[in-house]
Design a protein around this motif. Structure first.
Motif, PDB file in Angstrom:
ATOM      1  N   ALA A 234       0.757  -1.215  -0.039  1.00  0.00           N
ATOM      2  CA  ALA A 234      -0.084   0.043   0.118  1.00  0.00           C
ATOM      3  C   ALA A 234       0.919   1.384   0.156  1.00  0.00           C
ATOM      4  O   ALA A 234       0.578   2.251  -0.562  1.00  0.00           O
ATOM      5  N   ALA A 235       1.983   1.157   0.597  1.00  0.00           N
ATOM      6  CA  ALA A 235       2.761   2.384   0.660  1.00  0.00           C
ATOM      7  C   ALA A 235       3.702   2.661  -0.508  1.00  0.00           C
ATOM      8  O   ALA A 235       3.531   3.845  -0.991  1.00  0.00           O
ATOM      9  N   LEU A 236       3.792   1.495  -1.090  1.00  0.00           N
ATOM     10  CA  LEU A 236       4.670   1.676  -2.454  1.00  0.00           C
ATOM     11  C   LEU A 236       3.745   2.086  -3.466  1.00  0.00           C
ATOM     12  O   LEU A 236       3.924   3.061  -4.331  1.00  0.00           O
ATOM     13  N   ARG A 237       2.471   1.760  -3.412  1.00  0.00           N
ATOM     14  CA  ARG A 237       1.276   2.015  -4.358  1.00  0.00           C
ATOM     15  C   ARG A 237       1.224   3.676  -4.323  1.00  0.00           C
ATOM     16  O   ARG A 237       0.834   4.508  -5.283  1.00  0.00           O
TER      17      ARG A 237
ATOM     18  N   ASP B 192       1.712   6.490  -7.118  1.00  0.00           N
ATOM     19  CA  ASP B 192       0.645   7.549  -7.470  1.00  0.00           C
ATOM     20  C   ASP B 192       0.877   8.959  -7.289  1.00  0.00           C
ATOM     21  O   ASP B 192       0.669   9.554  -8.401  1.00  0.00           O
ATOM     22  N   TYR B 193       1.490   9.317  -6.315  1.00  0.00           N
ATOM     23  CA  TYR B 193       2.006  10.388  -5.913  1.00  0.00           C
ATOM     24  C   TYR B 193       3.315  10.992  -7.229  1.00  0.00           C
ATOM     25  O   TYR B 193       3.050  12.126  -7.766  1.00  0.00           O
ATOM     26  N   GLU B 194       3.921  10.277  -7.327  1.00  0.00           N
ATOM     27  CA  GLU B 194       5.026  10.476  -8.456  1.00  0.00           C
ATOM     28  C   GLU B 194       4.476  10.445  -9.876  1.00  0.00           C
ATOM     29  O   GLU B 194       4.996  11.411 -10.700  1.00  0.00           O
ATOM     30  N   ILE B 195       3.460   9.630 -10.267  1.00  0.00           N
ATOM     31  CA  ILE B 195       3.017   9.877 -11.427  1.00  0.00           C
ATOM     32  C   ILE B 195       2.272  11.378 -11.751  1.00  0.00           C
ATOM     33  O   ILE B 195       2.363  11.959 -12.618  1.00  0.00           O
ATOM     34  N   ALA B 196       1.556  11.471 -10.686  1.00  0.00           N
ATOM     35  CA  ALA B 196       0.653  12.863 -10.451  1.00  0.00           C
ATOM     36  C   ALA B 196       1.669  14.009 -10.751  1.00  0.00           C
ATOM     37  O   ALA B 196       1.542  14.871 -11.343  1.00  0.00           O
TER      38      ALA B 196
END
Length: 73
Positions: free
Chosen positions: A13-16, A20-24
């Protein structure tokens, strides 16, 4: 080594969330650079490039449109 499934799920969950933060972040960075008229600076980053090209797919909205009528058969 992980002790149990709960630890593994927490790590996943932490990696996901980080992904998601880096993609955004990179997508928004590409959009921002395009808005300021800059050439792509990180062409090797697919999320940045998608953000930079996002403007190509924006719709232009004209608020002075004439009413549309449809002829019924």
């Amino acid at each position: 080594m992980y002790n149990n499934i709960t630890d593994i799920n927490r790590e996943i969950a932490a990696l996901r969330e980080q992904r998601d933060y880096e993609i955004a972040y990179w997508f928004e960075q590409g959009e921002c650079d395009r808005n300021y008229g800059l050439q792509p600076q990180y062409s090797e980053n697919p999320w940045y490039i998608l953000g930079w090209h996002d403007r190509d797919y924006w719709l232009e909205i004209d608020f002075n449109l004439q009413p549309v009528t449809f002829d019924h058969f």
